[in-house]
Design an enzyme around this catalytic site. Structure first.
Site, PDB file in Angstrom:
ATOM      1  N   ASP A 413     -11.064 -34.964   2.900  1.00 57.23           N
ATOM      2  CA  ASP A 413     -11.734 -36.222   2.607  1.00 57.23           C
ATOM      3  C   ASP A 413     -12.278 -36.830   3.903  1.00 57.23           C
ATOM      4  O   ASP A 413     -11.569 -36.892   4.912  1.00 57.23           O
ATOM      5  CB  ASP A 413     -10.733 -37.165   1.944  1.00 57.23           C
ATOM      6  CG  ASP A 413     -11.329 -38.506   1.586  1.00 57.23           C
ATOM      7  OD1 ASP A 413     -12.188 -38.551   0.697  1.00 57.23           O
ATOM      8  OD2 ASP A 413     -10.925 -39.510   2.206  1.00 57.23           O
ATOM      9  N   GLU A 449     -15.703 -32.733   3.352  1.00 60.40           N
ATOM     10  CA  GLU A 449     -16.599 -33.784   2.880  1.00 60.40           C
ATOM     11  C   GLU A 449     -17.284 -34.281   4.151  1.00 60.40           C
ATOM     12  O   GLU A 449     -16.682 -35.028   4.934  1.00 60.40           O
ATOM     13  CB  GLU A 449     -15.822 -34.912   2.197  1.00 60.40           C
ATOM     14  CG  GLU A 449     -16.741 -35.968   1.627  1.00 60.40           C
ATOM     15  CD  GLU A 449     -15.992 -37.134   1.005  1.00 60.40           C
ATOM     16  OE1 GLU A 449     -16.455 -37.650  -0.024  1.00 60.40           O
ATOM     17  OE2 GLU A 449     -14.947 -37.530   1.558  1.00 60.40           O
TER      18      GLU A 449
END
Length: 774
Positions: A413, A449
């Protein structure tokens, strides 16, 4: 066990140290700690409490500074117990606190200090023991020092965590309700937080050498991978084939009913939304909501206890391992969505739960005004990954999940925040360099990401080899094409063919692009064709949360409708988007439930909806329309698995590969002519994509050349049918229609055959896939 004489000596030393500390200065108390004379200390402000009279006095032997955390083992002289080790740079004293089943606390000082690691071995502390730390030091928020021994802290290396998470005022290091709000975080709160916070659990995690001997990791090559993003709880909570007591748990995901759905689909990996122990934000708890997605990590080694069916005193660890084994046995890899960019402690007004109280300045990025936090994540804080001990925490955690928990990869993330050096994103940063040379981590699947919310944080295409990336440019181009919003088709051409413009320059391959149309964050596939505006009122933020850039088209009516024509168009658009995704070069990622038309009612940020909004409604598969979408997904994934030309390991050259001038990739207009430079710069709603399987780069396991069928894909996004001329020789003598998204029934291929050069009618808003007939 320590002898009675040893126990009396320890008790006498404790009482003597406490008496001297009460009579002396704070500096004298700290000197005693450094000299190893205390067994329990008052806090820096003199408000600490000693153990209750009659409490058991346990010896603390020197132990070892490694490994970090609480590790049960056989110590000196064959005595079994637990070694505790905590990195706490700058701290003045550290206590390990043991809790019995009634919540009674025993505090033991760790007096040994090695390279800023406080450590000690406590005999007879067994697996299942609950514990935490209290760390003593200065309280000076203006310089970033936020030590507060009144706050019980979670061990960053805890293998399991037990207890409910709440956020009353006692868990804040500062006085949360101080009347002068602008300086509230500078006033220390001396109330004890122990009754209100979860505790770490000692786990017997020295796995025998043969623990994973019968496990067979699938080791699916990247080019052959199909990722299925799911939430452990949401995927299993309503599944009628899973026993009720297992729904919402790791054991539920391991159940044959859950795994059977994954196998029938044909996916090769599940990407689990965060399963590290996480906490709920204060603003959600105040509104009676909870963090559902889990992007608010608190324990980087502990499986989230809320997903355990069999108990939370260490049982969750074995339950998670059994889930991994079951998925591996079905040929399915396990990828974890991990959140190492920030923690649940948020900004300066957040709670003190772990790292903030251990060493705030050492764990977090602080600006020049050290009272505040540098926030590249939008969540209040950012871990200072450049610091060696923080980097060690992350890499130790990653290796643990691979070697001891059996997982096959990670999706990071906001990975750009991890790749920052001092300020800027740096692809030579310590984090990326360590991953690249680590013998364990460089062999697993790594997905970035590739952005964060800081300046220069958007880094799609910039990560180095070994890494794949979520490709949001693929998402945007495909959505815009099917809603008629692309100014031209240049970007779409790159996205459908593997995004060579983003990844070829650094030596990466098409599988560096993780292609997706939807993700957990945003509209579901059904909502993408049913809503143009978000409807997030249930989140309690006045619909301010969630993106406004949805690139969605509602097919003429906003929200649910009884209009049969609109609903038929929405089903077709879902089939178009799904077919485009699964026929594109790169690694496709599906979101759980999209294959059956799941809706969230227009909520594009359902992070706090732990209810039917987010849970999969398995009754959808009883409806003919959902079954048709599911059947199409199964057929497309079977096609992809059977044909290497649809999952290439190298980029297309676009140059002639054979004597007759046939190229590996060619683009056609509806007139059957190859696209010119001018065509790429013009608006277009119809595009033909020819993939040649005659000579695919690479060789098979036996060193033989790889050949395959050739395919022609026609994408038509206009609202009227179009006649498309199928390219004749040398491209093909004949074509067989194998997919037609205008059809509701997708149980079998259409099977229609057309000669090369024939004019075929392409229905409005449809994808046709033709296989070249020999």
């Amino acid at each position: 066990m320590a002898s009675a004489a040893e126990q009396r000596a320890v008790q006498q030393a404790v009482e003597e140290a406490a008496r001297e500390a009460a009579e002396g200065t704070a500096e004298e108390g700290r000197r005693m700690v450094r000299n190893g004379r205390t067994g329990a200390l008052p806090s820096a402000a003199g408000n600490g409490r000693r153990r209750e009279p009659g409490a058991v006095r346990l010896p603390v032997w020197p132990g070892a500074p490694t490994p970090l955390g609480a590790r049960y083992r056989v110590g000196p002289d064959g005595v079994a117990g637990t070694n505790f080790a905590l990195w706490a740079g700058g701290a003045e004293a550290v206590q390990v606190c043991l809790f019995d089943d009634n919540g009674a606390e025993t505090r033991l000082s760790l007096t040994e200090l090695t390279h800023q690691i406080w450590h000690g071995f406590v005999p007879d502390v067994q697996p299942g023991q609950r514990y935490g730390f209290r760390v003593h030091g200065r309280w000076d928020p203006w310089t970033g020092a936020r030590w507060n021994p009144a706050k019980l802290l979670l061990d960053p290396y805890a293998r399991a965590i037990d207890g409910d998470f709440r956020l009353p005022p006692e868990v804040y290091g500062h006085v949360r309700d101080w009347p002068q709000r602008q300086v509230a975080d500078t006033v220390r709160d001396d109330r004890d937080s122990a009754p209100y916070v979860p505790k770490g659990v000692v786990v017997h995690d020295d796995a025998p050498d043969d623990e994973w001997a019968d496990d067979r990791r699938p080791k699916t090559p990247w080019a052959d991978s199909v990722i299925y993003e799911l939430h452990v709880r949401g995927f299993t909570k309503l599944h009628p084939g899973i026993p009720e007591q297992l729904r919402g748990t790791y054991a539920g995901l391991a159940h044959p009913a859950a795994i059977g759905h994954l196998r029938r689909l044909g996916v090769t990996a599940v990407e689990l939304l965060p399963v590290h122990q996480f906490a709920h934000e204060d603003h959600l708890l105040r509104r009676g909501l909870h963090n559902y997605w889990g992007y608010n990590s608190l324990g980087y080694f502990a499986p989230h206890a809320g997903y355990a069916a069999g108990g939370t005193r260490g049982q969750q660890v074995e339950e998670f391992k059994q889930m991994v084994r079951a998925l591996h046995a079905a040929g399915i890899e396990v990828i974890l969505d991990v959140v190492y960019n920030h923690t649940a402690e948020a900004g300066e007004l957040g709670p003190t739960l772990s790292l903030r109280g251990i060493d705030n300045r050492g764990y977090y990025r602080l600006p020049a005004d050290a009272r505040r936090y540098t926030d590249y994540t939008g969540c209040g804080n950012t871990l200072h990954v450049v610091q060696p001990h923080v980097l060690r925490l992350i890499t130790d955690s990653l290796r643990y999940w691979v070697t001891e928990m059996g997982v096959d990869g990670f999706r990071f993330d906001l990975a750009a925040a991890l790749a920052r050096s001092m300020h800027d994103v740096d692809m030579l940063s310590p984090f990326l360099a360590v991953i690249a040379q680590d013998p364990v981590l460089r062999r697993v699947k790594l997905i970035a990401e590739p952005w964060d919310v800081g300046d220069g944080g958007y880094q799609v295409g910039a990560f180095p080899p070994l890494w794949t990336e979520w490709n949001d440019r693929y998402r945007d181009a495909v959505r815009d094409f099917w809603r008629g919003a692309l100014p031209d088709v240049r970007d779409l051409g790159y996205r459908l063919s593997g995004s060579s413009d983003l990844y070829a320059w650094s030596g990466r391959r098409p599988y560096a692009s993780v292609n997706f149309v939807t993700a957990h964050d945003g509209f579901t596939l059904r909502d993408l064709v049913s809503y143009e505006q978000k409807y997030n009122e249930a989140n309690g933020e006045d619909n301010r949360d969630g993106t406004n850039d949805n690139r969605a088209w509602n097919c003429g009516v906003e929200g649910e409708t009884d209009d049969a024509e609109v609903n038929a168009l929405r089903r077709r658009q879902q089939r178009n988007l799904l077919t485009t995704l699964l026929l594109s070069t790169g690694v496709p990622m599906l979101v759980a439930g999209d294959e059956m038309g799941r809706t969230q009612g227009g909520n594009n940020n359902a992070y706090c909806q732990d209810n039917e909004v987010s849970w999969l409604d398995w009754s959808l598969l009883e409806r003919p329309d959902a079954r048709g979408l599911h059947q199409l997904t199964v057929r497309l994934l079977a096609l992809r698995n059977a044909h290497p030309v649809l999952r290439r390991r190298a980029f297309f050259s676009g140059r002639p590969q054979t004597a007759d001038g046939l190229r590996d990739l060619a683009w056609f207009t509806p007139h059957g002519a190859e696209m010119t430079e001018q065509d790429w710069y013009a608006p277009a709603s119809t595009l033909g994509l020819f993939l040649s399987g005659r000579d695919i780069p690479g060789r098979d396991a036996r060193g033989e050349k790889i050949t395959d069928d050739s395919f022609l894909t026609v994408l038509h996004a206009a609202d009227r049918p179009v006649d498309f001329v199928l390219p004749g020789p040398p491209w093909a003598e004949a074509y067989e229609l194998v997919v037609d998204t205008s059809r509701e029934d997708q149980t079998r291929a259409p099977g229609t055959v057309h000669v090369g050069g024939a004019r075929v009618r392409v229905p409005e808003r449809a994808v046709l896939l033709f296989k070249v007939r020999a």
